[in-house]
Design a protein around this motif. Structure first.
Motif, short mmCIF file in Angstrom:
data_model
loop_
_atom_site.label_atom_id
_atom_site.label_comp_id
_atom_site.label_asym_id
_atom_site.label_seq_id
_atom_site.Cartn_x
_atom_site.Cartn_y
_atom_site.Cartn_z
N GLU A 105 48.58 76.10 41.15
CA GLU A 105 48.74 74.40 41.20
C GLU A 105 49.93 74.09 41.91
N LEU A 106 51.28 75.05 42.03
CA LEU A 106 52.67 74.94 41.79
C LEU A 106 52.55 75.18 43.97
N GLN A 107 51.54 76.48 43.97
CA GLN A 107 51.64 76.17 45.79
C GLN A 107 50.57 74.98 46.14
N LYS A 108 50.06 74.58 44.98
CA LYS A 108 49.06 72.73 46.04
C LYS A 108 50.47 71.70 45.92
N VAL A 109 50.94 71.87 45.28
CA VAL A 109 52.07 70.95 44.60
C VAL A 109 52.70 71.21 46.23
N LYS A 110 53.75 72.21 46.55
CA LYS A 110 53.85 72.51 47.69
C LYS A 110 53.22 72.52 48.66
N GLN A 111 52.62 72.66 49.43
CA GLN A 111 51.64 71.91 49.98
C GLN A 111 51.26 70.80 50.65
N LEU A 112 51.35 69.57 49.59
CA LEU A 112 50.86 68.86 49.29
C LEU A 112 52.60 68.34 50.01
N ARG A 113 53.62 68.65 49.03
CA ARG A 113 54.75 67.51 49.77
C ARG A 113 54.74 67.83 51.23
N LEU A 114 54.48 69.53 51.60
CA LEU A 114 54.48 69.45 53.35
C LEU A 114 53.85 68.60 54.05
N GLU A 115 52.62 68.62 53.66
CA GLU A 115 51.70 67.65 53.78
C GLU A 115 52.38 66.18 54.36
N ARG A 116 53.31 65.91 53.34
CA ARG A 116 53.75 64.20 53.36
C ARG A 116 54.89 64.50 54.45
N GLU A 117 55.72 65.46 54.26
CA GLU A 117 56.48 65.85 54.93
C GLU A 117 56.44 65.99 56.22
N ARG A 118 55.26 66.39 56.88
CA ARG A 118 54.49 66.55 57.92
C ARG A 118 54.18 64.86 58.83
N GLU A 119 53.76 64.27 57.74
CA GLU A 119 52.92 62.33 58.07
C GLU A 119 54.37 61.89 57.83
N LYS A 120 55.03 62.58 57.59
CA LYS A 120 56.64 61.53 57.92
C LYS A 120 57.69 61.87 58.91
N ALA A 121 57.39 63.24 59.31
CA ALA A 121 57.57 62.58 60.82
C ALA A 121 57.11 62.06 61.55
N MET A 122 55.62 62.37 61.69
CA MET A 122 54.91 61.80 62.79
C MET A 122 55.06 60.53 62.89
N ARG A 123 54.46 59.78 61.76
CA ARG A 123 55.01 58.23 61.64
C ARG A 123 56.23 58.47 62.27
N GLU A 124 57.61 58.67 61.96
CA GLU A 124 58.88 58.32 62.87
C GLU A 124 58.97 59.44 64.49
N GLN A 125 58.19 59.76 64.29
CA GLN A 125 58.18 60.11 65.41
C GLN A 125 57.61 59.39 66.66
N GLU A 126 55.76 58.43 66.00
CA GLU A 126 55.14 57.11 66.34
C GLU A 126 56.23 55.91 66.72
N LEU A 127 57.17 55.60 65.56
CA LEU A 127 57.72 54.87 65.96
C LEU A 127 58.77 54.63 66.85
N GLU A 128 59.02 56.34 67.28
CA GLU A 128 60.11 56.04 68.32
C GLU A 128 59.90 56.03 69.14
N MET A 129 58.78 56.38 70.12
CA MET A 129 57.03 56.36 70.69
C MET A 129 57.11 54.73 71.26
N LEU A 130 57.23 53.87 70.30
CA LEU A 130 56.96 53.38 70.18
C LEU A 130 58.41 52.44 70.72
N GLN A 131 59.50 52.80 70.36
CA GLN A 131 60.93 51.88 70.61
C GLN A 131 61.15 52.48 71.89
N ARG A 132 60.52 53.35 72.47
CA ARG A 132 60.43 53.97 73.48
C ARG A 132 60.05 53.14 74.93
#
Length: 562
Positions: A59-86
């Protein structure tokens, strides 16, 4: 857990706590009874605890994996916002850069007009006036543009070359052929003047030229009077001769001849362009005055060529003088070039000329090779095309009706419910300076659309007083219905958007811009600037379904009350 007698220094019988089971495993009997597992022995309890620990670890591994996916999605959203700003910054910078270049171009034209008006015009001013006069139906320049170079010094021509480069950068690709030809002619004139200066001082300029002075005039007589197509054929023949090479080939002579031929080709191209412009303006003037005129581009009938005229460009080049050839060969080549005659076909010969061209296969399309096709061309095999054709024929025989295309379905849906008070609205506003970061991956294209404008009468107090139903007031725009077709969106989940922007030149109008994403460019329309009615009861609609974005709205009506 390793807390044995050797480590603790206590035993079950000898310890200050008075615990007889100090070294044993603690068992929470009350908790086991509450869970209903007090009857299990020690071995079963250990296995059960191991299973619980393993489940907790997973269960801890699943929670850790979900946290990593959320961080990855957040980084992708920030990258998309940066591309739109550019993208926004690139679009803004592109617009600002074009406005700056346009301002500098207008200032350069204004300076040219002032210098021409004051009688101190430079050569670049006369050339700019000539090229701008082509767009004006009333302005006529009778002399070819390269005649403006007569009487200029070397320094004047060098300044002209720099001014031409400035105009080419400011105009951003407009009239690039004209400026390139003028640059070639100016550089050729500079080279000739420097050669004369070097020869006057006794320098080695004549030897570097590669063409002896005894045959230079004969070479110029060969090039003089020929059309651009004839000079281009000579140019290709000289290039092939240089590539072929040979032990007795004078490379310096042929390269010098090629350099001179470029200037003659530029002059011929400008001369033919000048004649076409004069002919078009004369034709427009005759049309405005109602004068009957001949066809603008008459069909040219070639006279039967003599056997000497049927020589290939290679043979004609062989006849041209080399460094050691005689002038008689030069005269023979010139006679061959002037042997062709031209005559204009009359009206009775047009039909026969068309039939002859059809029989000769001149109306058939030319076979293209794989290297000549554009990069985005869709090649269809003959077998596949025939198979599709047979399927369509079978479908037509069974159903008795051909299936509608996607565009037909779109226009049929867009025209549904179109009343007498509505008309098609297709006035598109051009969007300049729009840069797309995905243009190198997808080919940008405009979407199809079918828009309607709703007009009607407004019976306010003034119109009721001054008009009636027999003499109604002027119709006004009461609303719009926009139907934009986006069938090939790359991101099917992205909904198209619309933006209402103010019109700079007229405050009574506004610019309605639609944005959808790749591979579609933005499209804009000029509409009346009034307040919208956002109620669905009054016909407002903003939806995207089946690849069609619909924006329907009416304007608010204000009732006059005392």
């Amino acid at each position: 857990m390793g807390w044995g007698e050797e480590y603790m220094g206590y035993t079950n019988t000898d310890n200050p706590f008075g615990d007889n089971n100090l070294l044993g495993t603690f068992i929470w009997s009350k908790a086991l009874e509450k869970k209903g597992i007090s009857h299990l022995d020690e071995k079963d309890l250990k296995e059960r605890n191991k299973r619980i620990q393993e489940d907790n670890r997973l269960e801890l591994q699943k929670v850790k994996q979900l946290r990593l996916e959320r961080e990855r999605e957040k980084a992708m959203r920030e990258q998309e916002l940066e591309m739109l700003q550019r993208e926004k910054e690139a679009e803004h910078f592109k617009t600002w850069e074009e406005q700056e270049d346009n301002f500098h171009l207008q200032q350069a034209k204004l300076r040219s007009k002032i210098r021409i008006r004051d009688g101190r015009a430079k050569p670049i001013d006369l050339l700019a006036k000539y090229i701008s006069a082509e767009d004006d139906d009333l302005a006529v320049e009778m002399h070819e543009p390269y005649t403006f170079l007569n009487g200029l010094t070397v320094s004047d021509m060098e300044d002209l070359v720099e001014d031409i480069q400035v105009y080419m950068e400011l105009e951003q690709g407009k009239n690039v052929d004209f400026w390139r030809d003028m640059t070639i002619i100016t550089e050729d004139e500079i080279a000739k003047l420097r050669k004369l200066e070097a020869s006057g001082k006794g320098g080695p300029g004549e030897r570097r030229d590669g063409v002896n002075a005894s045959v230079s005039s004969d070479v110029q007589s060969v090039f003089k009077g020929k059309t651009y197509n004839q000079l281009q054929a000579l140019y290709q023949g000289i290039e092939s001769k240089i590539r072929a090479g040979g032990p007795n080939l004078d490379i310096g002579y042929w390269e010098s001849l090629l350099q001179q031929l470029k200037a003659y080709m530029a002059r011929a191209r400008l001369r033919e362009r000048h004649q076409d412009v004069l002919r078009q303006k004369l034709y427009k003037l005759k049309q405005e005055q109602g004068v009957e005129s001949e066809p603008l581009f008459p069909i040219i009938k070639r006279e039967p060529a003599s056997p000497s005229d049927r020589l290939d460009p290679e043979d004609s080049l062989e006849a041209q003088p080399g460094p050691s050839s005689e002038p008689e060969a030069e005269q023979d080549t010139e006679a061959k070039g002037e042997a062709e005659g031209e005559a204009v076909l009359m009206e009775e010969d047009l039909i026969q000329q068309s039939l002859d061209d059809y029989d000769a296969g001149k109306y058939s399309p030319r076979l293209l090779g794989p290297s000549e096709l554009p990069f985005d061309a869709h090649v269809l095999e003959a077998e596949e095309d025939m198979h599709r054709l047979l399927l369509l024929r079978q479908q037509l025989q069974v159903t008795g009706d051909a299936s509608e295309s996607t565009d037909d379905i779109f226009f049929r849906k867009a025209k549904e419910g179109m009343g007498a008070d509505e008309a098609q609205f297709s006035v598109e506003m051009p969007l300049t300076g729009k840069a797309y970061l995905w243009a190198d991956k997808y080919r940008p294209r405009k979407p199809r659309f079918f828009n309607r404008v709703h007009t009607g009468f407004e019976w306010n107090k003034y119109n009721q007083t001054h008009y009636d139903f027999d003499n109604p007031p002027p119709k006004i725009v009461q609303g719009y219905k926009f139907n934009i077709f986006y069938p090939d969106l790359i991101d099917k989940r992205s909904t198209p958007e619309y933006f209402l922007e103010a019109c700079q030149d007229n405050k009574d109008f506004a610019i309605l811009r639609f944005h959808a994403g790749p591979p579609y460019e933005d499209i804009a329309f000029k509409i009346v600037n009034r307040e919208w009615e956002y109620s669905h009861r009054h016909g407002f609609r903003c939806q995207f379904a089946n690849g069609i974005f619909q924006l329907w709205f009416h304007f608010k009506r204000y009732r006059y009350r005392r």
